[in-house]
Design an enzyme around this catalytic site. Structure first.
Site, mmCIF file in Angstrom:
data_model
loop_
_atom_site.group_PDB
_atom_site.id
_atom_site.type_symbol
_atom_site.label_atom_id
_atom_site.label_comp_id
_atom_site.label_asym_id
_atom_site.label_seq_id
_atom_site.Cartn_x
_atom_site.Cartn_y
_atom_site.Cartn_z
ATOM 1 N N ASP A 90 3.744 3.119 6.684
ATOM 2 C CA ASP A 90 3.055 2.830 7.937
ATOM 3 C C ASP A 90 3.952 2.209 8.995
ATOM 4 O O ASP A 90 5.030 1.695 8.697
ATOM 5 C CB ASP A 90 1.904 1.863 7.688
ATOM 6 C CG ASP A 90 2.405 0.434 7.459
ATOM 7 O OD1 ASP A 90 3.301 0.256 6.605
ATOM 8 O OD2 ASP A 90 1.947 -0.488 8.152
ATOM 9 N N PHE A 113 13.824 3.381 10.583
ATOM 10 C CA PHE A 113 12.468 2.965 10.206
ATOM 11 C C PHE A 113 11.600 4.213 10.122
ATOM 12 O O PHE A 113 11.417 4.929 11.104
ATOM 13 C CB PHE A 113 11.892 1.961 11.206
ATOM 14 C CG PHE A 113 10.602 1.380 10.716
ATOM 15 C CD1 PHE A 113 10.601 0.304 9.850
ATOM 16 C CD2 PHE A 113 9.385 1.944 11.085
ATOM 17 C CE1 PHE A 113 9.402 -0.219 9.354
ATOM 18 C CE2 PHE A 113 8.184 1.431 10.594
ATOM 19 C CZ PHE A 113 8.196 0.351 9.733
ATOM 20 N N VAL A 114 11.086 4.465 8.931
ATOM 21 C CA VAL A 114 10.358 5.711 8.703
ATOM 22 C C VAL A 114 8.865 5.462 8.489
ATOM 23 O O VAL A 114 8.456 4.386 8.040
ATOM 24 C CB VAL A 114 10.933 6.483 7.492
ATOM 25 C CG1 VAL A 114 12.319 7.018 7.809
ATOM 26 C CG2 VAL A 114 10.974 5.619 6.243
ATOM 27 N N ASP A 137 14.346 -1.462 0.598
ATOM 28 C CA ASP A 137 15.021 -1.748 1.860
ATOM 29 C C ASP A 137 15.995 -2.917 1.608
ATOM 30 O O ASP A 137 17.109 -2.707 1.142
ATOM 31 C CB ASP A 137 13.932 -2.068 2.892
ATOM 32 C CG ASP A 137 14.448 -2.265 4.289
ATOM 33 O OD1 ASP A 137 15.444 -1.634 4.656
ATOM 34 O OD2 ASP A 137 13.851 -3.064 5.038
ATOM 35 N N LYS A 155 17.067 2.747 1.031
ATOM 36 C CA LYS A 155 17.963 2.503 2.175
ATOM 37 C C LYS A 155 19.039 1.516 1.726
ATOM 38 O O LYS A 155 18.955 0.326 2.024
ATOM 39 C CB LYS A 155 17.166 1.876 3.331
ATOM 40 C CG LYS A 155 16.402 2.841 4.194
ATOM 41 C CD LYS A 155 16.041 2.247 5.546
ATOM 42 C CE LYS A 155 14.725 1.536 5.509
ATOM 43 N NZ LYS A 155 14.175 1.197 6.847
ATOM 44 N N ARG A 161 0.193 6.522 7.930
ATOM 45 C CA ARG A 161 0.365 6.735 6.489
ATOM 46 C C ARG A 161 -0.021 8.155 6.094
ATOM 47 O O ARG A 161 0.408 8.657 5.069
ATOM 48 C CB ARG A 161 -0.513 5.754 5.694
ATOM 49 C CG ARG A 161 -0.086 4.310 5.794
ATOM 50 C CD ARG A 161 -0.839 3.477 4.762
ATOM 51 N NE ARG A 161 -0.825 2.054 5.059
ATOM 52 C CZ ARG A 161 0.142 1.214 4.713
ATOM 53 N NH1 ARG A 161 1.195 1.655 4.059
ATOM 54 N NH2 ARG A 161 0.062 -0.062 5.006
ATOM 55 N N GLU A 221 7.591 2.136 -6.210
ATOM 56 C CA GLU A 221 7.757 1.579 -4.859
ATOM 57 C C GLU A 221 7.813 2.701 -3.831
ATOM 58 O O GLU A 221 8.281 3.799 -4.139
ATOM 59 C CB GLU A 221 9.091 0.818 -4.792
ATOM 60 C CG GLU A 221 8.985 -0.687 -4.942
ATOM 61 C CD GLU A 221 8.644 -1.385 -3.624
ATOM 62 O OE1 GLU A 221 7.914 -0.808 -2.791
ATOM 63 O OE2 GLU A 221 9.102 -2.523 -3.465
ATOM 64 N N ASP A 222 7.397 2.401 -2.603
ATOM 65 C CA ASP A 222 7.565 3.385 -1.531
ATOM 66 C C ASP A 222 9.012 3.460 -1.076
ATOM 67 O O ASP A 222 9.591 4.529 -0.974
ATOM 68 C CB ASP A 222 6.634 3.080 -0.341
ATOM 69 C CG ASP A 222 6.767 1.653 0.200
ATOM 70 O OD1 ASP A 222 7.493 0.821 -0.402
ATOM 71 O OD2 ASP A 222 6.137 1.348 1.233
ATOM 72 N N LYS A 268 0.817 -1.193 0.000
ATOM 73 C CA LYS A 268 0.000 0.000 0.000
ATOM 74 C C LYS A 268 0.864 1.261 0.000
ATOM 75 O O LYS A 268 0.385 2.355 -0.281
ATOM 76 C CB LYS A 268 -0.883 0.036 1.262
ATOM 77 C CG LYS A 268 -1.837 -1.118 1.383
ATOM 78 C CD LYS A 268 -2.586 -1.032 2.720
ATOM 79 C CE LYS A 268 -3.457 -2.259 2.919
ATOM 80 N NZ LYS A 268 -3.938 -2.354 4.304
ATOM 81 N N GLY A 269 2.098 1.119 0.379
ATOM 82 C CA GLY A 269 2.948 2.264 0.733
ATOM 83 C C GLY A 269 3.161 3.307 -0.342
ATOM 84 O O GLY A 269 3.465 4.453 -0.032
#
Ligand code: 5GP
Length: 173
Positions: free
Chosen positions: A157, A150-151, A101, A129, A163, A97-98, A42-43
């Site tokens: 979220d 971690f953001v 990682d 990242k 969000r 993509e959000d 969902k990001g």
């Protein structure tokens, strides 16, 4: 009782400025063509919604969903939770993509979408990242490169919350 405290990592104004730059760059590079933008749920929804307002080539939107889990081996596994609604064969596709990682999600999706024989496939990630990578993969376009924090916010979220924050934030301990 006080709620969670946030430390702003990337403020709203800076986000909007960078998203506009990315949109202009994409508009130039895809001039004369049309795009299928595939948002990873969902990001990416907020980034995608803002980004397309700065892209002036014809486009359509698709969504794809994944979830990742740790198996018994050391490498995480990625699973498809929602597939595209329509084919992408012979289309110019931009996967949105959000955050990249470990890179496992992006790597999985690139391989999956390549099998559908798009005309071209590129990737854009709002955040990156690189220090957390477990597999060699990169975004063709990246909004911001960040440290290993971690953001949350701007679509990202923590346990399905936060969000809606306008800034990218780190949850304060
Ligand atoms: P991957 O590890 O496969 O590259 O990333 C998988 C997903 O983990 C990302 O699409 C994102 O939804 C989530 N993720 C990774 N890092 C963060 C982070 O710092 N904050 C949030 N909210 N989600 C993250």
């Amino acid at each position: 009782m006080s709620g969670p405290r946030f430390e702003v990592l990337i403020p709203h104004d800076r986000i909007q400025q960078r998203v506009a730059e990315l949109g202009r760059q994409i508009s130039i590079e895809y001039a004369g063509r049309s795009l299928v933008m595939v948002g990873v749920l969902k990001g990416s929804f907020m980034f995608l919604a803002d980004l397309i307002r700065h892209i002036d080539v014809p486009l359509r939107i698709e969504f794809i969903g994944t979830k990742s889990y740790e198996g018994t081996t050391t490498s995480g596994q990625v699973q498809l939770t929602k597939d595209l609604d329509r084919p992408i064969q012979d289309e110019d596709v931009l996967l949105v993509e959000d955050i990249i990682d470990t890179g496992l999600t992006l790597n999985y999706l690139i391989h999956l979408l390549e099998q559908r024989q798009p005309r071209s496939l590129k990737t854009i990630a709002f955040l990156d990242k690189p220090s957390r990578r477990r597999i060699e993969v990169h975004g063709d376009y990246v909004g911001f490169t960040i440290e290993d924090r971690f953001v949350v916010g701007y679509g990202l979220d923590f346990e399905q919350r936060f969000r809606n924050l306008r800034d990218v934030c780190v949850l304060a301990p």
